[in-house]
Scaffold this motif. Structure first.
Motif, short mmCIF file in Angstrom:
data_model
loop_
_atom_site.label_atom_id
_atom_site.label_comp_id
_atom_site.label_asym_id
_atom_site.label_seq_id
_atom_site.Cartn_x
_atom_site.Cartn_y
_atom_site.Cartn_z
N ALA A 125 0.83 -1.21 0.00
CA ALA A 125 0.00 0.00 0.00
C ALA A 125 0.86 1.26 0.00
O ALA A 125 0.53 2.25 -0.67
CB ALA A 125 -0.95 -0.01 1.20
N LEU A 126 1.96 1.24 0.73
CA LEU A 126 2.86 2.39 0.75
C LEU A 126 3.41 2.66 -0.65
O LEU A 126 3.38 3.80 -1.13
CB LEU A 126 4.03 2.15 1.71
CG LEU A 126 5.19 3.14 1.59
CD1 LEU A 126 4.77 4.52 2.10
CD2 LEU A 126 6.41 2.64 2.30
N TRP A 127 3.89 1.62 -1.31
CA TRP A 127 4.46 1.80 -2.65
C TRP A 127 3.38 2.20 -3.65
O TRP A 127 3.64 3.02 -4.54
CB TRP A 127 5.23 0.56 -3.09
CG TRP A 127 6.46 0.37 -2.25
CD1 TRP A 127 6.71 -0.62 -1.34
CD2 TRP A 127 7.59 1.25 -2.19
NE1 TRP A 127 7.93 -0.42 -0.74
CE2 TRP A 127 8.49 0.72 -1.24
CE3 TRP A 127 7.94 2.43 -2.85
CZ2 TRP A 127 9.71 1.31 -0.94
CZ3 TRP A 127 9.17 3.02 -2.55
CH2 TRP A 127 10.02 2.47 -1.61
N ALA A 128 2.17 1.67 -3.50
CA ALA A 128 1.06 2.08 -4.38
C ALA A 128 0.77 3.57 -4.18
O ALA A 128 0.53 4.30 -5.15
CB ALA A 128 -0.17 1.23 -4.09
N HIS A 129 0.81 4.02 -2.94
CA HIS A 129 0.60 5.44 -2.64
C HIS A 129 1.67 6.31 -3.32
O HIS A 129 1.40 7.46 -3.69
CB HIS A 129 0.63 5.65 -1.12
CG HIS A 129 0.53 7.08 -0.71
ND1 HIS A 129 -0.64 7.80 -0.78
CD2 HIS A 129 1.48 7.95 -0.24
CE1 HIS A 129 -0.42 9.05 -0.37
NE2 HIS A 129 0.86 9.16 -0.03
N LEU A 130 2.86 5.76 -3.49
CA LEU A 130 3.96 6.47 -4.14
C LEU A 130 3.97 6.28 -5.65
O LEU A 130 4.94 6.65 -6.32
CB LEU A 130 5.29 6.05 -3.52
CG LEU A 130 5.47 6.48 -2.06
CD1 LEU A 130 6.70 5.82 -1.45
CD2 LEU A 130 5.55 8.00 -1.94
N GLY A 131 2.90 5.71 -6.20
CA GLY A 131 2.74 5.61 -7.65
C GLY A 131 3.18 4.32 -8.29
O GLY A 131 3.18 4.20 -9.51
N PHE A 132 3.56 3.33 -7.50
CA PHE A 132 3.99 2.04 -8.06
C PHE A 132 2.78 1.14 -8.29
O PHE A 132 1.82 1.17 -7.50
CB PHE A 132 4.98 1.34 -7.11
CG PHE A 132 6.34 1.97 -7.10
CD1 PHE A 132 7.39 1.42 -7.83
CD2 PHE A 132 6.58 3.14 -6.38
CE1 PHE A 132 8.65 2.01 -7.82
CE2 PHE A 132 7.84 3.73 -6.36
CZ PHE A 132 8.87 3.17 -7.09
N THR A 133 2.83 0.37 -9.36
CA THR A 133 1.78 -0.59 -9.69
C THR A 133 2.40 -1.97 -9.86
O THR A 133 3.61 -2.08 -10.13
CB THR A 133 1.05 -0.19 -10.99
OG1 THR A 133 2.00 -0.14 -12.05
CG2 THR A 133 0.36 1.16 -10.84
#
Length: 160
Positions: A125-133
């Motif tokens: 979720a943290l990385w998704a928040h930073l734009g990672f998919t």
């Protein structure tokens, strides 16, 4: 990151990533292969309060946890964030964003248009928040080496 930082890096990695242990020589190999992608964050007292290990790589086949690379690939297609850890007392000060900025700069210098990583230990979720998919088609055995909740992820660099 210098060789004398390694004991503090290993100690911080052990504390911050208990479910993803790695040998010191594996971390040191990353440092030796790509000094520009391996940095430490020092606290006011000079102690290591964070680190980042990264290098150019191939997105479809990220390195399994706790494995030696041997060499960096010819024709990389991403800048791979192998690991990042920031002491909780130093969080919220922009260090993660500064690290991502540095990764982007290194990627551009190497002619790649993607950042990639393996989200593990509840960090998806943290990385998704930073734009990672999620990255498709990564071998399941590699992903599994990072734990049951691991997810390979990527983010295009702005303007790519």
């Amino acid at each position: 990151m210098q060789p004398d930082h390694l004991p503090a890096v290993v100690a911080l990695a052990t504390r911050m990533h208990p479910g993803c242990p790695e040998r010191a020589d594996v971390l040191d190999e990353r440092r030796r292969l790509c000094p520009a992608g391996c940095l430490v964050l020092t606290e006011a007292d000079g102690q290591v309060g964070g680190y980042m290990l990264s290098h150019p790589w191939r997105m479809a086949c990220p390195p399994a946890l706790d494995t030696h690379l041997g060499h960096l690939p010819h024709g990389p297609d991403c800048w791979y964030l192998h690991d990042i850890a920031i002491n909780p007392a130093l969080r919220g000060q922009g260090h993660a964003h500064a690290a991502l900025h540095h990764l982007g700069a290194q990627a551009r210098l190497h002619g790649v248009k993607w950042l990639a990583l393996m989200a593990a230990e509840g960090a998806r979720a943290l990385w998704a928040h930073l734009g990672f998919t999620p990255t498709p088609d990564v071998p399941a055995a590699i992903t599994a080496s990072y734990g049951a909740d691991a997810c390979p992820m990527r983010r295009a660099l702005p303007g790519s």
